[in-house]
Design a protein around this motif. Structure first.
Motif, PDB file in Angstrom:
ATOM      1  N   ASP A 113       1.022  -1.208  -0.241  1.00  0.00           N
ATOM      2  CA  ASP A 113       0.156   0.097  -0.208  1.00  0.00           C
ATOM      3  C   ASP A 113       0.609   1.334   0.250  1.00  0.00           C
ATOM      4  O   ASP A 113       2.113   1.317   0.135  1.00  0.00           O
ATOM      5  N   LEU A 114      -0.063   2.280   0.227  1.00  0.00           N
ATOM      6  CA  LEU A 114       0.866   3.552  -0.102  1.00  0.00           C
ATOM      7  C   LEU A 114       0.283   4.486   1.671  1.00  0.00           C
ATOM      8  O   LEU A 114      -1.226   4.263   1.791  1.00  0.00           O
ATOM      9  N   VAL A 115       1.409   4.741   2.515  1.00  0.00           N
ATOM     10  CA  VAL A 115       0.844   5.174   3.060  1.00  0.00           C
ATOM     11  C   VAL A 115       1.323   6.556   4.222  1.00  0.00           C
ATOM     12  O   VAL A 115       2.255   7.097   3.324  1.00  0.00           O
ATOM     13  N   HIS A 136       7.179  15.089   7.266  1.00  0.00           N
ATOM     14  CA  HIS A 136       7.731  16.665   6.540  1.00  0.00           C
ATOM     15  C   HIS A 136       6.868  17.425   6.585  1.00  0.00           C
ATOM     16  O   HIS A 136       5.282  17.030   5.788  1.00  0.00           O
ATOM     17  N   PRO A 137       6.179  18.342   7.221  1.00  0.00           N
ATOM     18  CA  PRO A 137       5.141  19.065   8.323  1.00  0.00           C
ATOM     19  C   PRO A 137       4.825  19.915   6.500  1.00  0.00           C
ATOM     20  O   PRO A 137       3.791  20.153   6.410  1.00  0.00           O
ATOM     21  N   GLU A 138       5.595  19.794   5.864  1.00  0.00           N
ATOM     22  CA  GLU A 138       4.980  20.890   4.571  1.00  0.00           C
ATOM     23  C   GLU A 138       4.970  20.276   3.619  1.00  0.00           C
ATOM     24  O   GLU A 138       4.349  20.982   2.232  1.00  0.00           O
ATOM     25  N   GLY A 139       5.011  19.033   3.359  1.00  0.00           N
ATOM     26  CA  GLY A 139       4.795  18.345   2.038  1.00  0.00           C
ATOM     27  C   GLY A 139       3.669  17.422   2.684  1.00  0.00           C
ATOM     28  O   GLY A 139       3.745  16.348   3.731  1.00  0.00           O
ATOM     29  N   GLN A 140       3.458  17.001   1.485  1.00  0.00           N
ATOM     30  CA  GLN A 140       2.219  15.758   1.549  1.00  0.00           C
ATOM     31  C   GLN A 140       3.110  14.298   1.327  1.00  0.00           C
ATOM     32  O   GLN A 140       3.206  13.925   0.241  1.00  0.00           O
ATOM     33  N   VAL A 141       3.687  13.759   1.919  1.00  0.00           N
ATOM     34  CA  VAL A 141       4.609  12.542   2.184  1.00  0.00           C
ATOM     35  C   VAL A 141       3.560  11.382   2.496  1.00  0.00           C
ATOM     36  O   VAL A 141       3.184  10.802   3.626  1.00  0.00           O
ATOM     37  N   TYR A 142       4.188  10.647   1.266  1.00  0.00           N
ATOM     38  CA  TYR A 142       3.316   8.301   1.855  1.00  0.00           C
ATOM     39  C   TYR A 142       4.302   7.858   1.828  1.00  0.00           C
ATOM     40  O   TYR A 142       5.841   8.117   1.166  1.00  0.00           O
ATOM     41  N   GLU A 194      -0.701   3.331 -10.366  1.00  0.00           N
ATOM     42  CA  GLU A 194      -2.010   3.543 -10.264  1.00  0.00           C
ATOM     43  C   GLU A 194      -2.232   3.852  -8.866  1.00  0.00           C
ATOM     44  O   GLU A 194      -3.281   4.325  -8.921  1.00  0.00           O
ATOM     45  N   GLN A 195      -1.605   3.876  -7.345  1.00  0.00           N
ATOM     46  CA  GLN A 195      -1.691   4.473  -6.478  1.00  0.00           C
ATOM     47  C   GLN A 195      -2.377   5.790  -6.217  1.00  0.00           C
ATOM     48  O   GLN A 195      -2.837   6.455  -5.525  1.00  0.00           O
ATOM     49  N   LEU A 196      -1.018   6.463  -7.499  1.00  0.00           N
ATOM     50  CA  LEU A 196      -1.258   7.883  -6.743  1.00  0.00           C
ATOM     51  C   LEU A 196      -0.108   8.799  -8.173  1.00  0.00           C
ATOM     52  O   LEU A 196       0.448   8.958  -8.164  1.00  0.00           O
TER      53      LEU A 196
END
Length: 411
Positions: free
Chosen positions: A34-36, A42-48, A174-176
């Protein structure tokens, strides 16, 4: 073993269709991890996170190994397979060989974690420990291959292996599908070659970053100097990416598809392992955590971007893990040591401890020493291990000890 020489044509011939074909071959064999979402990395980015540490055998390596072995002819399978590995590729080859009912001999550096060696043996493979690092194990595997005629399963510089590793990139897209960046650990370059090929084929504007450790920057140096040269030595606890020399094919694919290779330190990697444990209950080995370290410590700019960090493996030896946790706590300012000069008289330890306790610090170790020819005859040093919330908290405790009239020699 006859060495394969790869050219630019070989690089250009790697296609998305080959990676899709590998994905079909791997159905029912590997996990689609999965992607988690990881907001605190990092609070300033959308990290997976792409947790390949949860993969069968504990790393992504089974993808490439199984795909390569699945494409062998019946005649080749009868000869068996041979490989070299720091541990994760070994497990992938051993499992794939067991599923295909063929013998496998794996050369592993003698310094590889015991857990990786034992896991490889558990799949039924024969293991030979080789003095030195990965490159030494590679030379021994080549020698043994010439003697036996077994099929050599290269850990990274092979089109079928790269296609298998590329299935990770296919899953990410496919997931993102609107990912802005993908950050990938780099040793010999097989993983990032396949991932970058898949990502760039499906979303050219998505940036692909590789990460190496400062003690083993072989691919980073090769791309910077525009030629492949072996490093004289490597020094890192991230054994999975401690590779002196990248591959020819992987070098060409990185040159074509990868936007940048950055480096992180062992201490930053240790801090990333600690963050993964505390925040996501994920155990990563050193090589598996470098992508997260690159995001945490701004080696890659993830601000305002959807970024995937590939956690490539989790096969870390428990004895190393305890040391890594300690280093990670120190790097994050979660624990520290104050060496204080004071007068050797009753009550001094109590006074210093009171200062620390008042600010919410926790004393975890104490060492009292009144030796030293240059010190005043009534003086001593007090080495205090302190558990704190963060580096700012540790600094405030240190300042409070100084204000209380004590001299700090080291911290």
């Amino acid at each position: 073993m006859k060495m394969v020489k790869y050219t630019r044509q070989d690089v250009d011939e790697m296609t998305l269709e080959q990676i899709k074909e590998a994905a079909r071959a791997l159905e029912g064999v590997v996990r689609r991890t999965d992607l988690v979402e990881a907001p605190r990395i990092h609070p300033e980015g959308q990290v997976y996170l792409k947790p390949e540490n949860l993969q069968v055998t504990g790393s992504f390596k089974v993808r490439g190994a199984y795909h390569k072995i699945s494409r062998l002819s019946e005649e080749e399978k009868k000869k068996g397979v041979i490989a070299c590995s720091a541990g994760n590729h070994a497990q992938g080859v051993a499992l794939a060989a067991a599923k295909s009912g063929i013998p496998a001999l794996i050369c592993i550096p003698e310094g590889a974690p015991i857990s990786k060696v034992e896991a490889t043996k558990s799949y039924g493979a024969q293991v030979r420990l080789v003095k030195g690092v990965y490159d030494d194990a590679y030379r021994e595997a080549c020698r043994l291959q010439k003697e036996s005629g077994a099929v050599f399963i290269h850990p990274f510089d092979d089109p079928d292996v790269i296609a298998g590793q590329g299935t990770v990139g296919l899953e990410i897209m496919e997931q993102l599908p609107d990912a802005d960046a993908v950050i990938v650990p780099v040793g010999g370059g097989g993983l990032i070659s396949g991932v970058a090929c898949a990502v760039k084929s499906l979303r050219p504007q998505c940036r692909v970053y590789g990460v190496q450790v400062t003690g083993a920057p072989s691919m980073a140096r090769a791309l910077r100097n525009k030629k492949i040269e072996p490093l004289p030595r490597v020094s890192t606890f991230a054994d999975g990416i401690a590779v002196k020399c990248p591959g020819q094919l992987t070098y060409g694919m990185c040159e074509k598809y990868v936007d940048e290779i950055v480096t992180v330190t062992d201490d930053e990697t240790a801090a990333a392992i600690l963050a993964l444990m505390e925040q996501h209950r994920l155990i990563a080995e050193g090589a598996g955590a470098v992508a997260v370290a690159a995001a945490m410590f701004n080696r890659v700019d993830v601000r305002g971007k959807k970024t995937v960090c590939l956690v490539s493996g989790g096969n870390i030896d428990v004895t190393i893990l305890s040391r890594v946790i300690s280093r990670g706590l120190t790097r994050a300012g979660r624990q520290g040591r104050l060496v204080i000069e004071l007068v050797d008289k009753p009550g001094e330890l109590r006074e210093v401890s009171a200062v620390i306790a008042e600010l919410g610090g926790n004393v975890i170790s104490v060492r009292h020493d009144h030796s030293g020819d240059e010190a005043d005859i009534t003086a001593c040093t007090l080495s205090i291990g302190v558990e704190t919330r963060d580096r700012d908290h540790l600094n405030r405790i240190r300042d409070a000890v100084v204000r209380a009239g004590y001299r700090i020699l080291d911290s």
